[in-house]
Design a protein around this motif. Structure first.
Motif, PDB file in Angstrom:
ATOM      1  N   LYS A  90      12.751   4.905  -7.154  1.00  0.00           N
ATOM      2  CA  LYS A  90      12.973   3.192  -7.368  1.00  0.00           C
ATOM      3  C   LYS A  90      13.356   3.112  -8.540  1.00  0.00           C
ATOM      4  CE  LYS A  90       9.925  -0.502  -6.255  1.00  0.00           C
ATOM      5  NZ  LYS A  90       8.541  -1.166  -5.882  1.00  0.00           N
ATOM      6  N   PRO A 132       6.430   2.839   3.531  1.00  0.00           N
ATOM      7  CA  PRO A 132       6.098   1.661   2.660  1.00  0.00           C
ATOM      8  C   PRO A 132       5.006   1.928   1.437  1.00  0.00           C
ATOM      9  CG  PRO A 132       4.778   1.866   4.909  1.00  0.00           C
ATOM     10  CD  PRO A 132       5.851   2.935   4.909  1.00  0.00           C
ATOM     11  N   LEU A 169      11.973   1.640   3.408  1.00  0.00           N
ATOM     12  CA  LEU A 169      10.933   0.685   3.104  1.00  0.00           C
ATOM     13  C   LEU A 169       9.907   0.809   4.460  1.00  0.00           C
ATOM     14  CD1 LEU A 169      12.345  -2.131   1.093  1.00  0.00           C
ATOM     15  CD2 LEU A 169      10.950  -0.573   0.065  1.00  0.00           C
ATOM     16  N   LYS A 206       6.885   1.208  -1.942  1.00  0.00           N
ATOM     17  CA  LYS A 206       6.391   0.072  -2.629  1.00  0.00           C
ATOM     18  C   LYS A 206       5.390   0.316  -3.584  1.00  0.00           C
ATOM     19  CE  LYS A 206       7.414  -2.760   1.379  1.00  0.00           C
ATOM     20  NZ  LYS A 206       7.048  -3.635   2.527  1.00  0.00           N
ATOM     21  N   ASP A 207       4.384   1.147  -3.336  1.00  0.00           N
ATOM     22  CA  ASP A 207       3.542   1.262  -4.224  1.00  0.00           C
ATOM     23  C   ASP A 207       3.560   2.517  -5.385  1.00  0.00           C
ATOM     24  OD1 ASP A 207       1.925  -0.410  -2.917  1.00  0.00           O
ATOM     25  OD2 ASP A 207       0.877   0.983  -1.739  1.00  0.00           O
TER      26      ASP A 207
END
Length: 222
Positions: free
Chosen positions: A178, A142, A138, A146-147
């Protein structure tokens, strides 16, 4: 008598745009107007117009051929991706899936190396995937994770080393893993060429493949 200074070139251009049929009502002007051709010879306005139309047609044909080539390339990629996904769905073990993933991408998608990095259970000797803790992933990726935004380009040495160790890679394409279980990862495609994976490279197929892998990985979680 009208002074030529009363009309600028912009005025004449504006008038002709507003009256496109002007020369239809004044055909004799066409015979008196001549333009310089690329060859250096003087040609009539009609000849010049035809020359422009032919060039525009050639440009349109070139653009159309490029669109057709892109569409054909995407069709081929889609069929290859479909075949790869069907093989991945049949996998019963994580290493089996990693092996098929690496073989399929290297052989059919112009990729020099593939690395599947996961925050799942710690990998052992002989495993075909690389373990990395969730916090590190992460922090290092990032926006990708995350996106869930795939990314291409030339990354820094730290990123290349984390994904491919000492194997030299010029450019990378990264897709986000993810899972519903909360585990994360990176699907990394490597090329020895700096120009292969550029920042503007289309990542639609990579994102789709990463999403498929994310769903399949839940079955291999402890």
């Amino acid at each position: 008598m009208i002074n030529n200074d009363e009309f600028s070139e912009e005025d004449i251009v504006r008038y002709l745009k507003q009256h496109p049929s002007f020369f239809e009502h004044h055909p004799m002007l066409l015979k008196r107007l001549h333009l310089q051709h690329d060859s250096g010879q003087a040609i009539s306005l009609i000849e010049r117009q035809n020359h422009i139309f032919r060039q525009e047609n050639r440009d349109l044909i070139d653009r159309l051929n490029k669109f057709i080539n892109v569409a054909q390339r995407n069709d081929r990629l889609f069929l290859k991706l479909q075949a790869l996904v069907l093989k991945l769905i049949e996998c019963e073990q994580l290493n089996e899936m990693a092996a098929i993933l690496q073989k399929g991408l290297i052989e059919n998608f112009d990729v020099d190396d593939v690395q599947l990095v996961l925050s799942h259970q710690v990998s052992r000797d002989g495993d075909l995937w690389l373990h990395c803790d969730k916090h590190t992933l992460l922090k290092q990726f990032p926006s990708v994770i995350k996106d869930q935004k795939s990314s291409c380009g030339i990354f820094d040495e730290e990123t290349r080393s984390l994904l491919f160790g000492q194997t030299p890679m010029g450019s990378l394409a990264l897709g986000a893993i993810k899972c519903k279980s909360g585990q994360v990862g990176i699907l990394a495609l490597g090329s020895k060429s700096d120009a292969h994976f550029r920042s503007g490279t289309d990542t639609l197929f990579l994102s789709h493949l990463a999403n498929v892998i994310s769903r399949l990985l839940d079955r291999f979680s402890d």
